[in-house]
Scaffold this motif. Structure first.
Motif, PDB file in Angstrom:
ATOM      1  N   MET A   1      28.850  11.820  29.836  1.00 16.90           N
ATOM      2  CA  MET A   1      28.637  13.200  30.285  1.00 16.90           C
ATOM      3  C   MET A   1      29.211  14.194  29.282  1.00 16.90           C
ATOM      4  N   GLN A   2      30.324  13.855  28.664  1.00 19.45           N
ATOM      5  CA  GLN A   2      30.906  14.739  27.660  1.00 19.45           C
ATOM      6  C   GLN A   2      29.984  14.853  26.455  1.00 19.45           C
ATOM      7  N   SER A   3      29.378  13.749  26.077  1.00 24.22           N
ATOM      8  CA  SER A   3      28.442  13.755  24.957  1.00 24.22           C
ATOM      9  C   SER A   3      27.220  14.620  25.271  1.00 24.22           C
ATOM     10  N   VAL A   4      26.716  14.501  26.487  1.00 21.53           N
ATOM     11  CA  VAL A   4      25.568  15.323  26.909  1.00 21.53           C
ATOM     12  C   VAL A   4      25.953  16.804  26.918  1.00 21.53           C
ATOM     13  N   ALA A   5      27.143  17.110  27.393  1.00 28.28           N
ATOM     14  CA  ALA A   5      27.609  18.500  27.419  1.00 28.28           C
ATOM     15  C   ALA A   5      27.740  19.055  26.009  1.00 28.28           C
TER      16      ALA A   5
ATOM     17  N   TYR B   1      31.746  11.778  18.802  1.00 28.13           N
ATOM     18  CA  TYR B   1      33.135  12.182  19.013  1.00 28.13           C
ATOM     19  C   TYR B   1      33.981  11.673  17.860  1.00 28.13           C
ATOM     20  N   SER B   2      34.868  12.527  17.362  1.00 30.72           N
ATOM     21  CA  SER B   2      35.759  12.163  16.274  1.00 30.72           C
ATOM     22  C   SER B   2      37.197  12.130  16.804  1.00 30.72           C
ATOM     23  N   PRO B   3      37.743  10.917  17.037  1.00 29.15           N
ATOM     24  CA  PRO B   3      39.109  10.821  17.567  1.00 29.15           C
ATOM     25  C   PRO B   3      40.174  11.517  16.712  1.00 29.15           C
ATOM     26  N   PRO B   4      40.110  11.450  15.359  1.00 24.97           N
ATOM     27  CA  PRO B   4      41.154  12.132  14.587  1.00 24.97           C
ATOM     28  C   PRO B   4      41.185  13.649  14.818  1.00 24.97           C
ATOM     29  N   PHE B   5      40.021  14.244  15.062  1.00 21.39           N
ATOM     30  CA  PHE B   5      39.955  15.684  15.274  1.00 21.39           C
ATOM     31  C   PHE B   5      40.026  16.052  16.759  1.00 21.39           C
TER      32      PHE B   5
ATOM     33  N   ASP C   1      37.431  16.365  18.659  1.00 24.88           N
ATOM     34  CA  ASP C   1      36.276  17.215  18.926  1.00 24.88           C
ATOM     35  C   ASP C   1      34.985  16.425  18.756  1.00 24.88           C
ATOM     36  N   TYR C   2      33.900  17.027  19.196  1.00 25.38           N
ATOM     37  CA  TYR C   2      32.574  16.461  18.983  1.00 25.38           C
ATOM     38  C   TYR C   2      31.920  17.165  17.808  1.00 25.38           C
ATOM     39  N   PHE C   3      31.116  16.426  17.045  1.00 23.86           N
ATOM     40  CA  PHE C   3      30.345  16.992  15.954  1.00 23.86           C
ATOM     41  C   PHE C   3      28.867  16.839  16.290  1.00 23.86           C
ATOM     42  N   ALA C   4      28.179  17.963  16.390  1.00 24.17           N
ATOM     43  CA  ALA C   4      26.747  17.963  16.679  1.00 24.17           C
ATOM     44  C   ALA C   4      26.018  18.268  15.377  1.00 24.17           C
ATOM     45  N   SER C   5      25.156  17.353  14.959  1.00 27.11           N
ATOM     46  CA  SER C   5      24.458  17.493  13.678  1.00 27.11           C
ATOM     47  C   SER C   5      23.008  17.909  13.893  1.00 27.11           C
TER      48      SER C   5
ATOM     49  N   LYS D   1      37.601  18.200  24.139  1.00 28.05           N
ATOM     50  CA  LYS D   1      37.091  16.864  24.445  1.00 28.05           C
ATOM     51  C   LYS D   1      36.713  16.714  25.913  1.00 28.05           C
ATOM     52  N   PHE D   2      37.550  17.211  26.819  1.00 36.34           N
ATOM     53  CA  PHE D   2      37.318  16.963  28.241  1.00 36.34           C
ATOM     54  C   PHE D   2      36.114  17.723  28.794  1.00 36.34           C
ATOM     55  N   MET D   3      35.706  18.816  28.189  1.00 34.67           N
ATOM     56  CA  MET D   3      34.495  19.531  28.592  1.00 34.67           C
ATOM     57  C   MET D   3      33.998  20.325  27.384  1.00 34.67           C
ATOM     58  N   PRO D   4      33.279  19.650  26.489  1.00 36.56           N
ATOM     59  CA  PRO D   4      32.885  20.262  25.215  1.00 36.56           C
ATOM     60  C   PRO D   4      31.794  21.316  25.373  1.00 36.56           C
ATOM     61  N   VAL D   5      32.205  22.553  25.509  1.00 35.21           N
ATOM     62  CA  VAL D   5      31.255  23.642  25.690  1.00 35.21           C
ATOM     63  C   VAL D   5      31.468  24.796  24.705  1.00 35.21           C
ATOM     64  N   LEU D   6      32.501  24.747  23.887  1.00 38.02           N
ATOM     65  CA  LEU D   6      32.795  25.824  22.944  1.00 38.02           C
ATOM     66  C   LEU D   6      32.509  25.380  21.517  1.00 38.02           C
ATOM     67  N   ILE D   7      31.807  26.207  20.772  1.00 35.85           N
ATOM     68  CA  ILE D   7      31.564  25.923  19.360  1.00 35.85           C
ATOM     69  C   ILE D   7      32.774  26.461  18.599  1.00 35.85           C
ATOM     70  N   SER D   8      33.577  25.543  18.048  1.00 34.60           N
ATOM     71  CA  SER D   8      34.796  25.983  17.359  1.00 34.60           C
ATOM     72  C   SER D   8      34.594  26.139  15.861  1.00 34.60           C
TER      73      SER D   8
END
Length: 97
Positions: free
Chosen positions: A27-31, A56-60, A62-66, A82-89
């Motif tokens: 679900m986090q990946s879909v979000a 998902y990148s554990p060292p960072f 965060d998620y990386f969307a390509s 990570k827990f609710m990835p909705v912000l573009i940082s």
């Protein structure tokens, strides 16, 4: 009396289930994918970016969307938290202040 108590228990079970499902990595990946795609459509529709993948990148943490542009250029956005990835940082196309 019994109906009220049963309704409260059912609502509690539904709420706990919803929280558990929202914390699953699928679900986090879909979000993250949805958030990044909506961001790209709102800000860079004219570039014709096509979604490639999200990971998902554990060292960072965060998620990386390509995405791939019409010219073949790869562009990756960072989506957090990570827990609710909705912000573009991080937006590589926005030079910032």
């Amino acid at each position: 009396m019994w109906r009220s108590k049963a309704a409260k228990v059912i609502l509690l079970v539904i709420a706990i289930t919803a929280i558990a499902v929202s914390q699953s990595s699928a679900m986090q990946s879909v979000a993250a994918r949805t958030s990044a795609t909506v961001y790209v459509l709102l800000h860079y529709r004219e570039l014709g970016l096509r979604f490639d993948n999200v990971e998902y990148s554990p060292p960072f943490g965060d998620y990386f969307a390509s995405f791939t542009g019409k010219d073949g250029r790869k562009i990756s956005f960072t989506v957090t938290p990570k827990f609710m990835p909705v912000l573009i940082s991080y937006d590589p196309l926005d030079p910032g202040p």
